[in-house]
Design an enzyme around this catalytic site. Structure first.
Site, PDB file in Angstrom:
ATOM      1  CG  ASP A 211      -2.064  -1.024   1.248  1.00  0.00           C
ATOM      2  OD1 ASP A 211      -2.333  -1.340   0.007  1.00  0.00           O
ATOM      3  OD2 ASP A 211      -2.421  -1.402   2.213  1.00  0.00           O
TER       4      ASP A 211
ATOM      5  CE1 TYR B 210       4.149  -6.456   3.880  1.00  0.00           C
ATOM      6  CE2 TYR B 210       3.450  -8.713   3.824  1.00  0.00           C
ATOM      7  CZ  TYR B 210       3.697  -7.513   3.088  1.00  0.00           C
ATOM      8  OH  TYR B 210       3.245  -7.426   1.721  1.00  0.00           O
TER       9      TYR B 210
END
Length: 247
Positions: free
Chosen positions: A51, A109
């Site tokens: 994003d 992540y």
């Protein structure tokens, strides 16, 4: 021939990985650079979407090109052409059907939480001012391993067919003046990691009990989970592929 690019980028200046009609993306700047250097229009496919503002320490993309080229020379030319916040680390041949998104077996992540004010990391980590109960956060994070359906942490109105994810590992540790949350799974939902971290922070602030994690996940409701932490602290750090796809 099909080629994989291994790359990294600082996402601050970009509206995510994927091409946008009216905003700059990481995909766009790499496609432009490849097209100019290889003298034909090149389209790339990334291993996933990050994003707006999210970073990648390791990302992969693939492209097709019929003529031959020297991989090291192309890497050098790309890094010379690309802006300073995008870097190409490797270019290598793969099998014709190899796909950076569909052949990835795991993704990892990292989310960085600043535990005190630091003038050198305010753009790379999210500063949480109150003191966090890290041990409670660790216990709550480990509860994620017992579940598969993470709809409660997904951005609303996404077009996914399933909310199931296989979380393989979670880890929470204090590193100097930061708290690092690392999570590995076969796939991630939109906004999933940032929503998980926001929920864990609420546990660390004693706004949620550890056992509330069970209720939140079972509810399948985004409104039950915690807030979405800022993008600047999120990094895609590792993607794995089977050796069989590499030539």
């Amino acid at each position: 021939m099909r080629y994989f690019l291994e790359l990294s980028y600082n996402g601050k200046a970009y509206h995510g990985w994927q091409n946008q009609p009216n905003a700059i993306s990481v995909q766009e700047v790499i496609e432009t650079a490849l097209s100019v250097i290889l003298k034909q229009k090149i389209a790339i496919m990334g291993a996933g979407r990050t994003d707006t503002g999210v970073h990648a320490k390791q990302m992969f993309a693939h492209f097709d090109f019929e003529d031959t080229f020297n991989s090291e020379e192309l890497q050098y030319k790309l890094n010379s052409y690309l802006p300073k916040d995008v870097a190409i680390h490797r270019i290598f041949k793969v099998k014709a059907n190899a796909h950076t998104r569909f052949h990835a077996t795991s993704r990892t992540y990292l989310y960085r939480i600043a535990l005190q004010k630091n003038v050198f990391n305010f753009e790379e980590a999210y500063w949480v001012k109150p003191k966090l109960n890290v041990e409670h956060m660790k216990t709550a994070a480990n509860l994620l391993l017992a579940y598969k359906d993470f709809q409660c942490f997904s951005k609303s109105n996404t077009d996914v067919k399933t909310y199931n994810c296989d979380i393989m590992a979670v880890h929470l540790e204090v590193v100097d003046t930061e708290l690092h949350f690392t999570i590995t799974a076969d796939r991630f939902l939109r906004n999933m990691v940032r929503a998980i971290v926001g929920t864990l922070i609420n546990v660390g602030l004693n706004k949620l009990d550890i056992e509330d994690i069970h209720r939140i996940i079972s509810s399948k409701s985004r409104s039950e989970a915690g807030y979405s932490v800022p993008a600047k602290g999120l990094y895609l750090t590792h993607i794995t592929y089977p050796e069989s796809i590499i030539l």
